[in-house]
Design a protein around this motif. Structure first.
Motif, PDB file in Angstrom:
ATOM      1  N   LEU A 269       0.790  -1.235   0.000  1.00 37.88           N
ATOM      2  CA  LEU A 269       0.000   0.000   0.000  1.00 37.88           C
ATOM      3  C   LEU A 269       0.815   1.274   0.000  1.00 37.88           C
ATOM      4  O   LEU A 269       0.272   2.353  -0.291  1.00 37.88           O
ATOM      5  CB  LEU A 269      -0.925   0.026   1.226  1.00 37.88           C
ATOM      6  N   ASP A 270       2.112   1.179   0.304  1.00 38.74           N
ATOM      7  CA  ASP A 270       2.909   2.363   0.551  1.00 38.74           C
ATOM      8  C   ASP A 270       4.247   2.269  -0.166  1.00 38.74           C
ATOM      9  O   ASP A 270       4.671   1.193  -0.583  1.00 38.74           O
ATOM     10  CB  ASP A 270       3.163   2.512   2.056  1.00 38.74           C
ATOM     11  N   ASP A 271       4.914   3.413  -0.295  1.00 42.79           N
ATOM     12  CA  ASP A 271       6.277   3.446  -0.814  1.00 42.79           C
ATOM     13  C   ASP A 271       7.238   3.281   0.358  1.00 42.79           C
ATOM     14  O   ASP A 271       7.450   4.216   1.134  1.00 42.79           O
ATOM     15  CB  ASP A 271       6.553   4.779  -1.526  1.00 42.79           C
ATOM     16  N   ILE A 272       7.810   2.099   0.506  1.00 40.01           N
ATOM     17  CA  ILE A 272       8.679   1.832   1.642  1.00 40.01           C
ATOM     18  C   ILE A 272       9.709   0.778   1.255  1.00 40.01           C
ATOM     19  O   ILE A 272       9.428  -0.136   0.479  1.00 40.01           O
ATOM     20  CB  ILE A 272       7.862   1.356   2.867  1.00 40.01           C
ATOM     21  N   GLU A 273      10.926   0.921   1.756  1.00 36.02           N
ATOM     22  CA  GLU A 273      11.989  -0.051   1.545  1.00 36.02           C
ATOM     23  C   GLU A 273      12.424  -0.587   2.907  1.00 36.02           C
ATOM     24  O   GLU A 273      12.145  -0.001   3.952  1.00 36.02           O
ATOM     25  CB  GLU A 273      13.189   0.614   0.844  1.00 36.02           C
ATOM     26  N   ASP A 274      13.142  -1.693   2.893  1.00 40.32           N
ATOM     27  CA  ASP A 274      13.576  -2.309   4.144  1.00 40.32           C
ATOM     28  C   ASP A 274      14.359  -1.343   5.016  1.00 40.32           C
ATOM     29  O   ASP A 274      14.164  -1.271   6.239  1.00 40.32           O
ATOM     30  CB  ASP A 274      14.434  -3.544   3.853  1.00 40.32           C
ATOM     31  N   GLU A 275      15.247  -0.569   4.381  1.00 37.22           N
ATOM     32  CA  GLU A 275      16.102   0.327   5.145  1.00 37.22           C
ATOM     33  C   GLU A 275      15.342   1.514   5.724  1.00 37.22           C
ATOM     34  O   GLU A 275      15.869   2.250   6.570  1.00 37.22           O
ATOM     35  CB  GLU A 275      17.258   0.838   4.277  1.00 37.22           C
ATOM     36  N   ASP A 276      14.105   1.730   5.262  1.00 41.82           N
ATOM     37  CA  ASP A 276      13.307   2.835   5.787  1.00 41.82           C
ATOM     38  C   ASP A 276      12.724   2.529   7.157  1.00 41.82           C
ATOM     39  O   ASP A 276      12.119   3.398   7.783  1.00 41.82           O
ATOM     40  CB  ASP A 276      12.148   3.153   4.837  1.00 41.82           C
ATOM     41  N   CYS A 277      12.899   1.307   7.625  1.00 42.45           N
ATOM     42  CA  CYS A 277      12.204   0.905   8.844  1.00 42.45           C
ATOM     43  C   CYS A 277      13.157   0.332   9.874  1.00 42.45           C
ATOM     44  O   CYS A 277      12.835  -0.643  10.548  1.00 42.45           O
ATOM     45  CB  CYS A 277      11.122  -0.108   8.507  1.00 42.45           C
ATOM     46  N   THR A 278      14.341   0.927   9.988  1.00 45.68           N
ATOM     47  CA  THR A 278      15.297   0.412  10.964  1.00 45.68           C
ATOM     48  C   THR A 278      14.851   0.685  12.395  1.00 45.68           C
ATOM     49  O   THR A 278      15.284   0.002  13.326  1.00 45.68           O
ATOM     50  CB  THR A 278      16.681   1.062  10.737  1.00 45.68           C
ATOM     51  N   SER A 279      13.958   1.685  12.589  1.00 52.14           N
ATOM     52  CA  SER A 279      13.499   2.005  13.941  1.00 52.14           C
ATOM     53  C   SER A 279      11.991   1.847  14.095  1.00 52.14           C
ATOM     54  O   SER A 279      11.400   2.390  15.016  1.00 52.14           O
ATOM     55  CB  SER A 279      13.914   3.444  14.306  1.00 52.14           C
ATOM     56  N   CYS A 280      11.372   1.088  13.181  1.00 53.81           N
ATOM     57  CA  CYS A 280       9.920   0.895  13.278  1.00 53.81           C
ATOM     58  C   CYS A 280       9.566   0.055  14.499  1.00 53.81           C
ATOM     59  O   CYS A 280      10.312  -0.851  14.879  1.00 53.81           O
ATOM     60  CB  CYS A 280       9.388   0.193  12.026  1.00 53.81           C
ATOM     61  N   SER A 281       8.417   0.335  15.071  1.00 55.26           N
ATOM     62  CA  SER A 281       7.957  -0.426  16.227  1.00 55.26           C
ATOM     63  C   SER A 281       7.223  -1.673  15.758  1.00 55.26           C
ATOM     64  O   SER A 281       6.001  -1.761  15.790  1.00 55.26           O
ATOM     65  CB  SER A 281       7.033   0.450  17.086  1.00 55.26           C
ATOM     66  N   LEU A 282       7.991  -2.653  15.292  1.00 55.72           N
ATOM     67  CA  LEU A 282       7.401  -3.854  14.732  1.00 55.72           C
ATOM     68  C   LEU A 282       7.747  -5.114  15.508  1.00 55.72           C
ATOM     69  O   LEU A 282       7.275  -6.188  15.158  1.00 55.72           O
ATOM     70  CB  LEU A 282       7.865  -4.037  13.272  1.00 55.72           C
ATOM     71  N   GLY A 283       8.562  -5.011  16.503  1.00 53.12           N
ATOM     72  CA  GLY A 283       8.953  -6.216  17.212  1.00 53.12           C
ATOM     73  C   GLY A 283       9.815  -7.135  16.370  1.00 53.12           C
ATOM     74  O   GLY A 283       9.927  -8.325  16.655  1.00 53.12           O
ATOM     75  N   GLY A 284      10.381  -6.616  15.315  1.00 56.81           N
ATOM     76  CA  GLY A 284      11.256  -7.398  14.451  1.00 56.81           C
ATOM     77  C   GLY A 284      10.541  -7.915  13.218  1.00 56.81           C
ATOM     78  O   GLY A 284       9.370  -8.275  13.253  1.00 56.81           O
ATOM     79  N   PHE A 285      11.276  -7.945  12.085  1.00 54.34           N
ATOM     80  CA  PHE A 285      10.760  -8.523  10.854  1.00 54.34           C
ATOM     81  C   PHE A 285      11.917  -9.082  10.048  1.00 54.34           C
ATOM     82  O   PHE A 285      13.068  -8.685  10.210  1.00 54.34           O
ATOM     83  CB  PHE A 285       9.994  -7.485  10.027  1.00 54.34           C
ATOM     84  N   THR A 286      11.624 -10.011   9.190  1.00 54.24           N
ATOM     85  CA  THR A 286      12.617 -10.646   8.330  1.00 54.24           C
ATOM     86  C   THR A 286      12.315 -10.278   6.891  1.00 54.24           C
ATOM     87  O   THR A 286      11.239 -10.633   6.376  1.00 54.24           O
ATOM     88  CB  THR A 286      12.591 -12.175   8.503  1.00 54.24           C
ATOM     89  N   PRO A 287      13.222  -9.569   6.195  1.00 57.59           N
ATOM     90  CA  PRO A 287      12.935  -9.152   4.822  1.00 57.59           C
ATOM     91  C   PRO A 287      12.507 -10.290   3.908  1.00 57.59           C
ATOM     92  O   PRO A 287      11.597 -10.122   3.084  1.00 57.59           O
ATOM     93  CB  PRO A 287      14.258  -8.520   4.377  1.00 57.59           C
ATOM     94  N   ALA A 288      13.123 -11.456   4.041  1.00 59.69           N
ATOM     95  CA  ALA A 288      12.736 -12.584   3.186  1.00 59.69           C
ATOM     96  C   ALA A 288      11.285 -12.992   3.444  1.00 59.69           C
ATOM     97  O   ALA A 288      10.547 -13.329   2.511  1.00 59.69           O
ATOM     98  CB  ALA A 288      13.665 -13.764   3.427  1.00 59.69           C
ATOM     99  N   HIS A 289      10.872 -12.962   4.703  1.00 55.94           N
ATOM    100  CA  HIS A 289       9.484 -13.290   5.029  1.00 55.94           C
ATOM    101  C   HIS A 289       8.530 -12.278   4.409  1.00 55.94           C
ATOM    102  O   HIS A 289       7.472 -12.635   3.870  1.00 55.94           O
ATOM    103  CB  HIS A 289       9.282 -13.291   6.541  1.00 55.94           C
ATOM    104  N   VAL A 290       8.904 -11.001   4.490  1.00 53.63           N
ATOM    105  CA  VAL A 290       8.060  -9.937   3.950  1.00 53.63           C
ATOM    106  C   VAL A 290       7.869 -10.132   2.451  1.00 53.63           C
ATOM    107  O   VAL A 290       6.750 -10.059   1.929  1.00 53.63           O
ATOM    108  CB  VAL A 290       8.674  -8.556   4.249  1.00 53.63           C
ATOM    109  N   ASP A 291       8.974 -10.428   1.756  1.00 54.40           N
ATOM    110  CA  ASP A 291       8.881 -10.610   0.310  1.00 54.40           C
ATOM    111  C   ASP A 291       8.034 -11.825  -0.046  1.00 54.40           C
ATOM    112  O   ASP A 291       7.296 -11.827  -1.038  1.00 54.40           O
ATOM    113  CB  ASP A 291      10.287 -10.747  -0.290  1.00 54.40           C
TER     114      ASP A 291
END
Length: 359
Positions: A269-291
């Motif tokens: 839904l948004d324009d966002i890259e992995d590096e844009d979220c180094t401080s997001c409050s997500l409790g952690g994410f895995t780029p491979a999982h996201v893709d």
């Protein structure tokens, strides 16, 4: 709906600024054209129409005893303004049949004295509405027979979404472990607890705060410019209908987290890259999982339509606050009834009614 098992899907790679959770702090529809007319029955003179039921407002009864609304009649410029209004929040109108005549004998009837509402002069179908208005020349006469077909607003996914409240008040509770944000709605048709997801990473929201939001279904016209890729809400809706958080990824054998799913929703839904979220409050994410999740939505969600038993995304938009999407259950409860405006009984053996307009 059968859920897709994520653990057997291969890894895909796609590319994708961040939702920050801040700490605690401060129808009227009008129809005027008659669709058909039926001539007076030759045996109608034998019917007894001696009852007196003059009125300008009548209760609309469904199934003989259930009050679901009212029918009001006023005069304006040589016309009757005849309005069906559903006042019971659990019901809506799907069709109307209206006859206005000079004498009761002129109503379209069977030889046994039952009304033929399918042959009434005015009749229309609707997609679950609350109000219907007709303009009828007063010269047609003072006798009115008003029939409607009504159904529960939980009769189908379409009627459920068509009758969502316009606004709600919700309160944020906490994050995780199964959703980006847990919220509560205390009152109204959406009352309940929800695991919510952010649909725009550019705005903040505070925990343990309450907000008022406008409510949108996925079929509604969304505010212009509110989202970068609103056409992908259908893909997000498919993701909301899968069992994802806690399932194992086929590429890493590790469980998907709520952060993985949230980031996938942002990428759609948004324009966002992995590096844009180094401080997001997500409790952690895995780029491979996201893709993987993005690829799965692109592959399987383009033709997805939520049905009874599924959930549908409902969007909550508050001024200056992070917009959310909540998975709302489509708990359909099929029910439909016939309804008549209260008045005198027709001479036949059913419970149909008519009345004489008088102000």
């Amino acid at each position: 709906m059968k859920k897709l098992t994520l653990a057997v899907i291969a890894v895909f790679a796609l590319i994708l600024n961040s939702c920050q959770v801040e700490p605690v702090g401060d129808e009227n529809l009008s129809s005027v054209d008659a669709k058909s007319k039926v001539s007076k029955k030759s045996n109608s003179a034998a019917f007894d129409f001696s009852q007196d039921c003059a009125k300008s407002e009548a209760i609309l009864y469904a199934g003989q005893t259930m009050e679901v609304g009212k029918l009001t009649v006023t005069e304006e410029g040589g016309n009757y303004i005849i309005t069906y209004e559903i006042t019971n929040t659990d019901w809506c109108i799907t069709s109307t049949h209206l006859s206005v005549v000079n004498t009761p004998e002129d109503f379209p009837m069977t030889p046994s004295g039952n009304p033929k509402n399918g042959n009434f002069e005015y009749n229309d179908s609707y997609d679950c509405v609350k109000t219907v208005t007709y303009e009828v020349p007063t010269s047609k006469g003072p006798y009115i027979a008003a029939h409607a077909d009504v159904e529960c607003i939980t009769n189908s996914p379409e009627t459920i979404t068509a009758n969502l409240p316009e606004t709600v008040e919700f309160c944020t509770v906490n994050q995780g472990p199964d959703a980006y944000l847990n919220i509560t709605i205390a009152e109204g048709g959406l009352a309940g607890n929800y695991g919510a997801w952010c649909v725009d990473n550019d705005s903040p929201i505070r925990l343990n705060n309450c907000y008022t939001a406008n409510v949108y279904s996925l079929n509604d016209e969304l505010p212009e410019g509110a989202f970068e890729y609103p056409e992908n809400f259908g893909l997000v809706n498919w993701l909301l209908n899968q069992t994802i958080v806690g399932e194992l990824s086929p590429s890493t054998s590790a469980a998907y987290t709520y952060g993985d799913l949230q980031f996938a929703i942002w990428k759609l839904l948004d324009d966002i890259e992995d590096e844009d979220c180094t401080s997001c409050s997500l409790g952690g994410f895995t780029p491979a999982h996201v893709d993987e999740l993005v690829a799965l939505a692109l592959e399987n969600g383009s033709d997805f339509t939520a049905e009874c038993g599924d959930v549908t995304g409902v969007i909550l938009i508050s001024e200056g606050v992070q917009p959310l999407i909540i998975p709302t259950p489509l708990n359909c409860s099929p029910c439909d009834e016939t309804a008549w405006a209260d008045g005198c009984d027709f001479p036949g053996n059913n419970w149909a009614m008519y009345f004489e307009y008088s102000n």
